[in-house]
Design a protein around this motif. Structure first.
Motif, PDB file in Angstrom:
ATOM      1  N   HIS A  52       0.830  -1.339  -0.146  1.00  0.00           N
ATOM      2  CA  HIS A  52       0.050  -0.113  -0.097  1.00  0.00           C
ATOM      3  C   HIS A  52       0.904   1.221   0.089  1.00  0.00           C
ATOM      4  O   HIS A  52       0.640   2.251  -0.676  1.00  0.00           O
ATOM      5  CB  HIS A  52      -0.922  -0.106   1.318  1.00  0.00           C
ATOM      6  CG  HIS A  52      -1.716   1.253   1.530  1.00  0.00           C
ATOM      7  ND1 HIS A  52      -2.557   1.568   0.589  1.00  0.00           N
ATOM      8  CD2 HIS A  52      -1.590   2.081   2.333  1.00  0.00           C
ATOM      9  CE1 HIS A  52      -3.082   2.749   1.010  1.00  0.00           C
ATOM     10  NE2 HIS A  52      -2.285   3.187   2.079  1.00  0.00           N
ATOM     11  N   VAL A  53       1.732   1.171   0.782  1.00  0.00           N
ATOM     12  CA  VAL A  53       2.748   2.406   1.116  1.00  0.00           C
ATOM     13  C   VAL A  53       3.476   2.615  -0.442  1.00  0.00           C
ATOM     14  O   VAL A  53       3.615   3.782  -0.725  1.00  0.00           O
ATOM     15  CB  VAL A  53       3.783   2.312   2.135  1.00  0.00           C
ATOM     16  CG1 VAL A  53       4.784   3.422   2.183  1.00  0.00           C
ATOM     17  CG2 VAL A  53       2.930   2.331   3.210  1.00  0.00           C
ATOM     18  N   GLU A  54       4.273   1.364  -0.989  1.00  0.00           N
ATOM     19  CA  GLU A  54       4.669   1.584  -2.272  1.00  0.00           C
ATOM     20  C   GLU A  54       3.653   2.174  -3.283  1.00  0.00           C
ATOM     21  O   GLU A  54       4.105   2.965  -4.152  1.00  0.00           O
ATOM     22  CB  GLU A  54       5.389   0.134  -2.465  1.00  0.00           C
ATOM     23  CG  GLU A  54       6.020   0.178  -3.840  1.00  0.00           C
ATOM     24  CD  GLU A  54       7.514   0.816  -3.793  1.00  0.00           C
ATOM     25  OE1 GLU A  54       7.955   1.386  -4.849  1.00  0.00           O
ATOM     26  OE2 GLU A  54       7.992   1.137  -2.486  1.00  0.00           O
ATOM     27  N   ALA A  55       2.359   1.926  -3.486  1.00  0.00           N
ATOM     28  CA  ALA A  55       1.599   2.404  -4.468  1.00  0.00           C
ATOM     29  C   ALA A  55       1.236   3.594  -4.043  1.00  0.00           C
ATOM     30  O   ALA A  55       1.535   4.502  -5.171  1.00  0.00           O
ATOM     31  CB  ALA A  55       0.328   1.432  -4.324  1.00  0.00           C
ATOM     32  N   GLU A  56       1.317   3.969  -3.061  1.00  0.00           N
ATOM     33  CA  GLU A  56       0.965   5.348  -2.715  1.00  0.00           C
ATOM     34  C   GLU A  56       2.158   6.220  -2.927  1.00  0.00           C
ATOM     35  O   GLU A  56       2.061   7.423  -3.663  1.00  0.00           O
ATOM     36  CB  GLU A  56       0.563   5.656  -1.274  1.00  0.00           C
ATOM     37  CG  GLU A  56       0.154   6.994  -0.787  1.00  0.00           C
ATOM     38  CD  GLU A  56      -0.850   7.736  -1.237  1.00  0.00           C
ATOM     39  OE1 GLU A  56      -1.358   8.861  -1.454  1.00  0.00           O
ATOM     40  OE2 GLU A  56      -1.791   6.642  -1.586  1.00  0.00           O
ATOM     41  N   PHE A  57       3.372   5.829  -2.776  1.00  0.00           N
ATOM     42  CA  PHE A  57       4.593   6.653  -3.114  1.00  0.00           C
ATOM     43  C   PHE A  57       4.882   6.591  -4.759  1.00  0.00           C
ATOM     44  O   PHE A  57       5.000   7.658  -5.346  1.00  0.00           O
ATOM     45  CB  PHE A  57       5.897   5.695  -2.709  1.00  0.00           C
ATOM     46  CG  PHE A  57       7.171   6.286  -3.063  1.00  0.00           C
ATOM     47  CD1 PHE A  57       7.568   7.410  -2.652  1.00  0.00           C
ATOM     48  CD2 PHE A  57       7.878   5.442  -4.125  1.00  0.00           C
ATOM     49  CE1 PHE A  57       8.745   7.951  -3.176  1.00  0.00           C
ATOM     50  CE2 PHE A  57       9.036   6.217  -4.424  1.00  0.00           C
ATOM     51  CZ  PHE A  57       9.609   7.298  -4.119  1.00  0.00           C
ATOM     52  N   GLN A  58       4.395   5.508  -5.487  1.00  0.00           N
ATOM     53  CA  GLN A  58       4.435   5.670  -6.851  1.00  0.00           C
ATOM     54  C   GLN A  58       3.432   6.479  -7.278  1.00  0.00           C
ATOM     55  O   GLN A  58       3.827   7.295  -8.393  1.00  0.00           O
ATOM     56  CB  GLN A  58       4.226   4.098  -7.367  1.00  0.00           C
ATOM     57  CG  GLN A  58       5.436   2.900  -7.045  1.00  0.00           C
ATOM     58  CD  GLN A  58       6.810   3.382  -7.593  1.00  0.00           C
ATOM     59  OE1 GLN A  58       6.932   4.317  -8.691  1.00  0.00           O
ATOM     60  NE2 GLN A  58       7.732   3.207  -7.007  1.00  0.00           N
ATOM     61  N   ARG A  59       2.358   6.538  -6.649  1.00  0.00           N
ATOM     62  CA  ARG A  59       1.270   7.528  -7.290  1.00  0.00           C
ATOM     63  C   ARG A  59       1.770   9.072  -7.083  1.00  0.00           C
ATOM     64  O   ARG A  59       1.582   9.662  -7.990  1.00  0.00           O
ATOM     65  CB  ARG A  59       0.033   7.331  -6.582  1.00  0.00           C
ATOM     66  CG  ARG A  59      -1.174   8.405  -6.878  1.00  0.00           C
ATOM     67  CD  ARG A  59      -2.326   8.009  -6.199  1.00  0.00           C
ATOM     68  NE  ARG A  59      -2.245   8.459  -4.710  1.00  0.00           N
ATOM     69  CZ  ARG A  59      -2.289   9.586  -4.313  1.00  0.00           C
ATOM     70  NH1 ARG A  59      -2.240  10.673  -5.121  1.00  0.00           N
ATOM     71  NH2 ARG A  59      -1.926  10.136  -2.912  1.00  0.00           N
ATOM     72  N   LYS A  60       2.283   9.377  -5.905  1.00  0.00           N
ATOM     73  CA  LYS A  60       2.887  10.644  -5.793  1.00  0.00           C
ATOM     74  C   LYS A  60       4.002  11.072  -6.729  1.00  0.00           C
ATOM     75  O   LYS A  60       4.378  11.901  -7.124  1.00  0.00           O
ATOM     76  CB  LYS A  60       3.147  10.832  -4.218  1.00  0.00           C
ATOM     77  CG  LYS A  60       2.079  10.989  -3.452  1.00  0.00           C
ATOM     78  CD  LYS A  60       2.448  11.246  -1.965  1.00  0.00           C
ATOM     79  CE  LYS A  60       1.354  11.269  -1.090  1.00  0.00           C
ATOM     80  NZ  LYS A  60       1.471  11.776   0.254  1.00  0.00           N
TER      81      LYS A  60
END
Length: 110
Positions: A52-60
């Motif tokens: 989840h954190v990695e996906a959020e980071f990639q989105r940002k």
């Protein structure tokens, strides 16, 4: 009779001890199984959180890199406007600056 009763008491104690040992072993095995299950659940939760954190980071990162093109363009426009303003001001006052420099160079002081 006392000997057989004493022997019978010892047999009962040994049986009780063996039963207690089985109970302790069963509890120990249940505890180890539960610890293993808890560890697996924790690892699963950690993996989900990490994803989840990695996906959020990639989105940002994707959002900010999309903006960086717009930021670069905006900065280039601002820079060009400032350069144009400086050139205009320099052209406007260059005659006066040359006149002041010539006056100071040619003036003799005692």
């Amino acid at each position: 009779m006392d000997a057989s009763r004493g022997q019978n008491g010892i047999q009962q104690l040994l049986a009780a001890e063996q039963e207690a040992q089985h109970i302790v072993n069963a509890a120990r095995n249940a505890k180890m199984a539960r610890l293993k299950q808890a560890k697996e659940e924790a690892e699963k939760d950690i993996a989900e959180f990490r994803a989840h954190v990695e996906a959020e980071f990639q989105r940002k990162v994707a959002e900010s890199s999309g903006d960086s093109g717009a930021n670069v363009k905006r900065l280039e426009q601002e820079t060009e406007a400032k350069i144009h303003h400086l050139k205009t001001e320099a052209a406007r006052i260059s005659h006066d600056v040359v006149h002041i420099l010539l006056k100071h160079v040619t003036t003799v002081k005692n």
